[in-house]
Design a protein around this motif. Structure first.
Motif, PDB file in Angstrom:
ATOM      1  N   ILE A 112       1.014  -1.331   0.006  1.00 44.40           N
ATOM      2  CA  ILE A 112      -0.133   0.749   0.052  1.00 44.40           C
ATOM      3  C   ILE A 112       1.593   1.932   0.488  1.00 44.40           C
ATOM      4  O   ILE A 112       0.562   2.493  -0.783  1.00 44.40           O
ATOM      5  N   ALA A 113       2.427   1.044   0.605  1.00 44.49           N
ATOM      6  CA  ALA A 113       2.856   2.546   0.875  1.00 44.49           C
ATOM      7  C   ALA A 113       3.372   2.647  -0.569  1.00 44.49           C
ATOM      8  O   ALA A 113       3.442   3.714  -1.495  1.00 44.49           O
ATOM      9  N   SER A 114       3.767   1.541  -1.219  1.00 43.96           N
ATOM     10  CA  SER A 114       3.919   1.906  -2.528  1.00 43.96           C
ATOM     11  C   SER A 114       3.238   2.554  -3.592  1.00 43.96           C
ATOM     12  O   SER A 114       3.585   2.825  -4.654  1.00 43.96           O
ATOM     13  N   TYR A 115       2.089   1.393  -3.763  1.00 43.47           N
ATOM     14  CA  TYR A 115       0.614   2.036  -4.338  1.00 43.47           C
ATOM     15  C   TYR A 115       0.532   3.765  -4.145  1.00 43.47           C
ATOM     16  O   TYR A 115       0.638   4.843  -4.908  1.00 43.47           O
ATOM     17  N   ILE A 116       0.579   4.085  -2.813  1.00 43.13           N
ATOM     18  CA  ILE A 116       0.754   5.874  -2.758  1.00 43.13           C
ATOM     19  C   ILE A 116       1.746   6.548  -2.780  1.00 43.13           C
ATOM     20  O   ILE A 116       1.648   7.738  -3.755  1.00 43.13           O
ATOM     21  N   LYS A 117       2.976   6.189  -2.755  1.00 43.78           N
ATOM     22  CA  LYS A 117       4.307   6.923  -3.728  1.00 43.78           C
ATOM     23  C   LYS A 117       4.323   6.851  -4.836  1.00 43.78           C
ATOM     24  O   LYS A 117       3.989   7.918  -5.620  1.00 43.78           O
ATOM     25  N   GLN A 118       3.832   5.839  -5.885  1.00 43.80           N
ATOM     26  CA  GLN A 118       3.702   6.007  -7.308  1.00 43.80           C
ATOM     27  C   GLN A 118       2.345   6.656  -7.245  1.00 43.80           C
ATOM     28  O   GLN A 118       1.889   7.737  -8.698  1.00 43.80           O
ATOM     29  N   LYS A 119       1.097   6.858  -6.747  1.00 44.19           N
ATOM     30  CA  LYS A 119       0.324   8.304  -6.724  1.00 44.19           C
ATOM     31  C   LYS A 119       0.620   9.960  -6.556  1.00 44.19           C
ATOM     32  O   LYS A 119       0.322  10.334  -7.536  1.00 44.19           O
ATOM     33  N   ILE A 120       1.399  10.050  -5.645  1.00 44.70           N
ATOM     34  CA  ILE A 120       2.480  11.412  -5.535  1.00 44.70           C
ATOM     35  C   ILE A 120       3.501  11.406  -6.751  1.00 44.70           C
ATOM     36  O   ILE A 120       3.197  12.634  -7.395  1.00 44.70           O
ATOM     37  N   ILE A 121       3.536  10.635  -7.172  1.00 42.14           N
ATOM     38  CA  ILE A 121       5.192  10.702  -8.528  1.00 42.14           C
ATOM     39  C   ILE A 121       3.923  10.390  -9.481  1.00 42.14           C
ATOM     40  O   ILE A 121       4.669  11.550 -10.337  1.00 42.14           O
ATOM     41  N   ASN A 122       3.184  10.267  -9.656  1.00 35.36           N
ATOM     42  CA  ASN A 122       2.605  10.220 -11.565  1.00 35.36           C
ATOM     43  C   ASN A 122       1.672  11.727 -11.380  1.00 35.36           C
ATOM     44  O   ASN A 122       1.018  12.462 -12.324  1.00 35.36           O
ATOM     45  N   GLY A 123       1.363  12.237 -10.011  1.00 31.14           N
ATOM     46  CA  GLY A 123       0.618  13.604  -9.510  1.00 31.14           C
ATOM     47  C   GLY A 123      -0.316  13.710  -9.593  1.00 31.14           C
ATOM     48  O   GLY A 123      -1.195  14.558  -9.795  1.00 31.14           O
ATOM     49  N   GLU A 124      -1.078  12.226  -8.995  1.00 32.57           N
ATOM     50  CA  GLU A 124      -2.166  12.622  -8.632  1.00 32.57           C
ATOM     51  C   GLU A 124      -2.842  12.361  -7.617  1.00 32.57           C
ATOM     52  O   GLU A 124      -3.561  13.583  -7.428  1.00 32.57           O
ATOM     53  N   TRP A 125      -1.802  12.175  -6.450  1.00 34.80           N
ATOM     54  CA  TRP A 125      -1.569  13.487  -5.124  1.00 34.80           C
ATOM     55  C   TRP A 125      -0.418  14.696  -5.010  1.00 34.80           C
ATOM     56  O   TRP A 125       0.349  13.933  -5.627  1.00 34.80           O
ATOM     57  N   SER A 126      -0.858  15.553  -4.800  1.00 32.62           N
ATOM     58  CA  SER A 126       0.127  16.620  -4.664  1.00 32.62           C
ATOM     59  C   SER A 126       0.924  17.201  -3.104  1.00 32.62           C
ATOM     60  O   SER A 126       0.236  16.950  -2.484  1.00 32.62           O
ATOM     61  N   PRO A 127       1.492  17.869  -3.112  1.00 28.86           N
ATOM     62  CA  PRO A 127       1.907  18.244  -1.621  1.00 28.86           C
ATOM     63  C   PRO A 127       1.297  18.986  -1.300  1.00 28.86           C
ATOM     64  O   PRO A 127       0.540  20.190  -1.906  1.00 28.86           O
ATOM     65  N   GLY A 128       0.941  18.356  -0.036  1.00 26.59           N
ATOM     66  CA  GLY A 128      -0.630  19.468   1.125  1.00 26.59           C
ATOM     67  C   GLY A 128      -2.100  18.584   0.562  1.00 26.59           C
ATOM     68  O   GLY A 128      -2.217  18.726   1.034  1.00 26.59           O
ATOM     69  N   ASP A 129      -1.880  17.862  -0.141  1.00 27.68           N
ATOM     70  CA  ASP A 129      -3.213  16.977  -0.653  1.00 27.68           C
ATOM     71  C   ASP A 129      -3.497  16.333   0.585  1.00 27.68           C
ATOM     72  O   ASP A 129      -2.531  15.693   1.170  1.00 27.68           O
ATOM     73  N   ARG A 130      -4.443  15.506   1.259  1.00 29.77           N
ATOM     74  CA  ARG A 130      -5.141  15.204   2.347  1.00 29.77           C
ATOM     75  C   ARG A 130      -5.255  13.534   1.975  1.00 29.77           C
ATOM     76  O   ARG A 130      -5.950  13.733   0.618  1.00 29.77           O
ATOM     77  N   ILE A 131      -5.081  13.104   2.088  1.00 24.33           N
ATOM     78  CA  ILE A 131      -4.865  11.274   2.218  1.00 24.33           C
ATOM     79  C   ILE A 131      -5.750  11.245   3.383  1.00 24.33           C
ATOM     80  O   ILE A 131      -6.113  10.452   4.701  1.00 24.33           O
ATOM     81  N   VAL A 132      -7.446  10.666   2.092  1.00 25.67           N
ATOM     82  CA  VAL A 132      -8.189   9.692   2.687  1.00 25.67           C
ATOM     83  C   VAL A 132      -8.296   8.625   3.137  1.00 25.67           C
ATOM     84  O   VAL A 132      -8.630   7.345   2.234  1.00 25.67           O
ATOM     85  N   GLU A 133      -7.886   8.155   3.984  1.00 23.30           N
ATOM     86  CA  GLU A 133      -8.201   6.585   4.483  1.00 23.30           C
ATOM     87  C   GLU A 133      -9.192   5.823   4.184  1.00 23.30           C
ATOM     88  O   GLU A 133      -9.190   4.775   3.839  1.00 23.30           O
ATOM     89  N   THR A 134     -10.563   6.761   4.527  1.00 20.01           N
ATOM     90  CA  THR A 134     -11.483   5.254   4.304  1.00 20.01           C
ATOM     91  C   THR A 134     -11.103   6.099   2.551  1.00 20.01           C
ATOM     92  O   THR A 134     -12.216   4.610   1.885  1.00 20.01           O
ATOM     93  N   LYS A 135     -11.176   6.230   1.505  1.00 26.41           N
ATOM     94  CA  LYS A 135     -11.677   6.345  -0.042  1.00 26.41           C
ATOM     95  C   LYS A 135     -10.787   5.748   0.109  1.00 26.41           C
ATOM     96  O   LYS A 135     -10.835   4.712  -1.043  1.00 26.41           O
ATOM     97  N   LEU A 136      -9.437   5.697   0.112  1.00 24.56           N
ATOM     98  CA  LEU A 136      -8.136   5.052  -0.436  1.00 24.56           C
ATOM     99  C   LEU A 136      -8.635   3.315   0.309  1.00 24.56           C
ATOM    100  O   LEU A 136      -9.232   2.050  -1.231  1.00 24.56           O
ATOM    101  N   ALA A 137      -9.369   3.131   0.999  1.00 29.10           N
ATOM    102  CA  ALA A 137      -9.907   1.588   1.450  1.00 29.10           C
ATOM    103  C   ALA A 137     -11.360   1.035   0.099  1.00 29.10           C
ATOM    104  O   ALA A 137     -10.865  -0.042   0.161  1.00 29.10           O
TER     105      ALA A 137
END
Length: 233
Positions: free
Chosen positions: A20-45
């Protein structure tokens, strides 16, 4: 853009949280999530069709790595980077890679040198191949191979740690090297290995990293005076 992968059939809870950590990192690198964006754990689940427990574990792992900031009563956010952060990342990288190439000089065989020379020749051929829009992975491989030649397990582990931060910072700033730049900048590292002088090789590597750092002064994304005063050469 790299494909995102997630394996919810991981064998145990630890490997699941790592995945999951690797998945989150890739979303950041791909630009889906940017610095300052909140990670909504319920939505990710819901997205991954799993419980929130391994997601919380992954978030804590990423907080420990400095990728995520956990704000009390608000939750996890993708970490933002300041000028000071940029300085710390690049100065640390210079120390790591300087040591790596020192050790690599003593370990590199002629076969290793020829491998890098042949790889570099193939890299040059891509200059005129429009199917390759970037050579960043090629230049990254040269750095990785130098770490591999160092034959130092902790250094190699730290290469992964620092490489992600460099990739993330470049994505945030929107900085992309041209293919010509990637080719012209990396022959010096192979040449330094060939020369066989560890002191000179370290000097070349540290200057190589320092040039990359100084380019942030001209990006306009950070306070130039704060960046410029942070020198290490």
């Amino acid at each position: 853009m790299m494909a995102q992968t997630f394996n919810k059939e991981a064998a145990d809870k630890h490997s699941l949280s790592v995945n999951i950590a690797s998945y989150i990192k890739q979303k950041i690198i791909n630009g889906e999530w940017s610095p300052g964006d909140r990670i909504v754990e319920t939505k990710l689940a819901r997205e991954l069709e799993i419980s929130q427990t391994p997601i919380r574990e992954a978030v804590r792992q990423l907080a420990g790595e400095g990728v995520v900031t956990i704000v009390p009563n608000k939750g996890p956010f993708v970490r933002t980077f300041s000028a000071k952060d940029i300085f710390e990342i690049y100065s640390y990288r210079a120390v790591l890679e300087g040591m790596a190439i020192r050790l690599a000089v003593g370990n590199a065989s002629m076969t290793d040198i020829r491998h890098l020379e042949q790889f570099y020749e193939e890299m040059k051929k891509k200059l005129h191949d429009d199917s390759f829009v970037s050579l960043s992975e090629d230049s990254g491989y040269i750095h990785y191979y130098i770490f591999k030649l160092a034959k130092h397990a902790i250094l190699l582990e730290m290469f992964s740690f620092i490489s992600f931060r460099i990739t993330l910072v470049n994505r945030i700033v929107g900085r992309k090297y041209s293919k010509e730049r990637e080719v012209s900048e990396h022959w010096e590292l192979i040449e330094a290995l060939k020369q066989g002088d560890p002191d000179e090789a370290e000097k070349v590597m540290r200057a190589h990293i320092h040039r990359a750092y100084l380019e942030f002064v001209d990006t306009g994304k950070f306070d130039p005076s704060e960046l410029a005063k942070n020198e290490w050469l």
